[in-house]
Design a protein around this motif. Structure first.
Motif, PDB file in Angstrom:
ATOM      1  N   THR A 109      22.961  19.149  45.830  1.00 26.12           N
ATOM      2  CA  THR A 109      24.166  18.348  45.566  1.00 26.12           C
ATOM      3  C   THR A 109      24.802  17.966  46.897  1.00 26.12           C
ATOM      4  OG1 THR A 109      25.481  20.367  45.370  1.00 26.12           O
ATOM      5  CG2 THR A 109      24.575  19.449  43.330  1.00 26.12           C
TER       6      THR A 109
ATOM      7  N   ASP B 156      27.976  15.652  47.223  1.00 28.28           N
ATOM      8  CA  ASP B 156      29.220  16.074  46.564  1.00 28.28           C
ATOM      9  C   ASP B 156      29.807  14.968  45.690  1.00 28.28           C
ATOM     10  OD1 ASP B 156      29.048  18.543  47.749  1.00 28.28           O
ATOM     11  OD2 ASP B 156      30.342  18.017  49.439  1.00 28.28           O
TER      12      ASP B 156
ATOM     13  N   PRO C 213      30.904  13.835  42.049  1.00 28.59           N
ATOM     14  CA  PRO C 213      31.278  14.437  40.758  1.00 28.59           C
ATOM     15  C   PRO C 213      30.369  13.951  39.639  1.00 28.59           C
ATOM     16  CG  PRO C 213      33.203  13.605  41.917  1.00 28.59           C
ATOM     17  CD  PRO C 213      32.009  13.088  42.664  1.00 28.59           C
TER      18      PRO C 213
ATOM     19  N   TRP D 293      28.844  18.786  39.908  1.00 26.89           N
ATOM     20  CA  TRP D 293      28.299  17.764  40.804  1.00 26.89           C
ATOM     21  C   TRP D 293      27.006  17.158  40.260  1.00 26.89           C
ATOM     22  CZ3 TRP D 293      32.094  17.085  44.117  1.00 26.89           C
ATOM     23  CH2 TRP D 293      32.855  18.173  44.529  1.00 26.89           C
TER      24      TRP D 293
END
Length: 548
Positions: free
Chosen positions: A143, A146, A148, A193
């Motif tokens: 991830t 980062d 969402p 994430w």
């Protein structure tokens, strides 16, 4: 019991119960499996035996000894031994070796990799590649941006979930999941994430561009002089890898051009490049590329061939010589997405299908080359033998051939005949004993015949079957039987005494393998039917005085 292969190996119990147990050999094999896909070592089987010896018992303390010694002699290797009892009461030990998340080695710093049914040492750059590819966490599930999980492209997510729910390859329990649950199930998201895989498959265009290694495809068409005459580029990152496959096929008009082949009173139309072949090569390029390395995918269309160039090297353990039989998962989760969306067949069947389709169309096999930083696959446009198309179609209809049988029959129909050695090389097999599954029932059904024995074995398509299926083939001497070839040589030498082997070969038929002519000349000399003078290139053959 299955044979030894990529994920299974057999060992004799005597290796570990004598005065000097071979723990180092076992440790090496465990490292091999741990660096590949994991696997199983079955201890208690003698050479080539399918069952453990009757009455065999495994010492109760052996599993713990193995667990302890493997742990002492290896790094990053996890094993789980257990004793198994067969229906006859015989026992053997099953040693499960897990795939290592990092690079596995012996404690003295040696690295090995399981390739097909062999354990191969790794040296130099291969070790560095292993260390790079075996990071603590795969690139797909990182991830790093980062992003969402709610910052998905709603249109692409809706299309993705709809396609999954319409696929018969997806279990009903998975289809019932909500969109957030599907993201978790396919590892498109972890926690709050989006993963790198999620950005690729359902992320926004801007986030896909930020990845830095999202696929870019360039199509370049060349004329007979090697000049560029057309170029198409898909580089705006608006499309997911799954969408690229369809768009590239649809937007390149050259792929829909066709040959017109005569077929009696009718015409048969054959695509210049089969849709299934092009899609399979595109899928391979997108699914199996290293996404930690930047670089464009090139489709170079020449008048006589199509080249697909992919950045990066083949996965460790896969080479141009074993790609037909070896499966190594580089992007495991992306491959699952493609499979469930029906964009690719089951794992490891891609090149089998390429061979089958190309041979069924009378075309040469695909050519695979690995460069210092790329992999290139070439598919030839020409049809070597148009008549093979009709022959294979009718043979398959009559006998319902398996995929391997179709590939083998296609090779033999194209080549007139092949020695066992040549057939093993074409099918990328390690030894002649491995031909059995590929030959299948072809010989039992009379589709394929053979002449010669051992190394001189030669396979060919039955000419009677060719005539029965209206298969028109040219007369050839490639299948000539040894006694007929010897008679032909004697007849030639009666007309042309004191001849070199090259001259004899040219007069009796260039299509006969030179090695076969040399072998029969040697046999005739041993029988004293012919004699020779000189050595090496100056050797000349003549009939033995008084011979017929």
């Amino acid at each position: 019991m299955t044979d030894e292969g990529q994920t299974i190996d057999f060992k004799s119990l005597r290796m570990f119960t004598g005065k000097k147990p071979d723990w180092h050999e076992l440790a090496k094999d465990c490292v091999c499996f741990a660096n590949a896909r994991g696997g199983t070592i079955l201890i208690g089987f003698e050479d080539k035996a399918k069952d453990p010896p009757a009455g065999q018992t495994i010492p109760k303390d052996l599993p713990e000894k193995i667990r302890k010694r493997v742990g002492e002699l290896t790094v990053n290797v996890m094993v789980a031994p257990s004793i198994i009892t067969t229906a006859t009461g015989a026992e053997y030990l099953e040693l499960q070796v897990s795939r290592s998340p990092g690079a596995a080695s012996t404690t003295d710093g040696r690295y090995y990799l399981r390739v097909s049914d062999e354990c191969k040492p790794m040296l130099g750059n291969d070790i560095q590649r292993l260390l790079n590819e075996r990071s603590a966490q795969p690139w797909e599930t990182l991830t790093s941006l980062d992003i969402p999980r709610d910052r998905v492209d709603p249109v692409k997510l809706a299309h993705f979930t709809t396609a999954l729910r319409n696929s018969e390859r997806v279990k009903p329990s998975v289809k019932e999941k909500s969109e957030p649950e599907l993201l978790d199930h396919y590892l498109l998201a972890v926690g709050t994430w989006l993963t790198n895989l999620g950005v690729l498959c359902v992320g926004s265009r801007a986030d896909r561009a930020r990845l830095g290694t999202a696929p870019v495809i360039q199509f370049i068409k060349y004329d007979e002089r090697g000049r560029k005459v057309n170029k198409l580029v898909w580089d705006n990152h608006d499309l997911t890898p799954m969408e690229l496959v369809e768009v590239v096929w649809q937007e390149i008009p050259d792929f829909r051009e066709r040959y017109e082949l005569p077929d009696g009173l009718f015409r048969q139309y054959l695509p210049l490049y089969d849709e299934e072949v092009v899609r399979e090569l595109l899928v391979n390029a997108l699914v199996h590329r290293p996404y930690t390395q930047a670089g464009d995918i090139f489709l170079n269309l020449h008048p006589d061939r199509l080249e697909i160039v992919n950045p990066g090297l083949l996965p460790l353990g896969v080479t141009p010589r074993n790609i037909l039989h070896t499966t190594v998962r580089r992007n495991e989760h992306l491959a699952k997405v493609f499979h469930d969306l029906k964009l690719m067949e089951r794992e490891g069947s891609g090149y089998d299908r390429l061979y089958e389709v190309l041979l069924s169309q009378g075309r040469p096999l695909p050519e695979l080359r690995e460069g210092p930083d790329r992999v290139e696959v070439t598919v030839r446009r020409r049809v070597v033998k148009p008549e093979v198309i009709d022959f294979l179609t009718k043979a398959d209809q009559a006998f319902q051939l398996t995929q391997r049988e179709r590939i083998t029959l296609g090779l033999l129909a194209q080549q007139d005949s092949l020695t066992a050695h040549d057939l093993v090389a074409c099918l990328e097999l390690g030894h002649a004993e491995a031909l059995g599954p590929w030959m299948g029932h072809l010989q039992e059904r009379g589709l394929v015949k053979q002449v010669g024995r051992t190394r001189a074995t030669r396979y060919y398509v039955d000419p009677n079957l060719m005539r029965k299926l209206d298969f028109i083939s040219t007369t050839t001497l490639t299948r000539i039987e040894p006694h007929r070839l010897r008679a032909l040589i004697l007849e030639d030498l009666s007309r042309h005494p004191a001849s070199a082997i090259g001259d004899i070969h040219k007069r009796i038929g260039n299509e006969i393998p030179l090695s076969q002519v040399r072998r029969e000349l040697k046999a005739l000399v041993e029988k004293r039917d012919i004699v020779y003078q000189g050595e090496y290139r100056w050797r000349r053959y003549s009939l033995e005085p008084g011979s017929v």
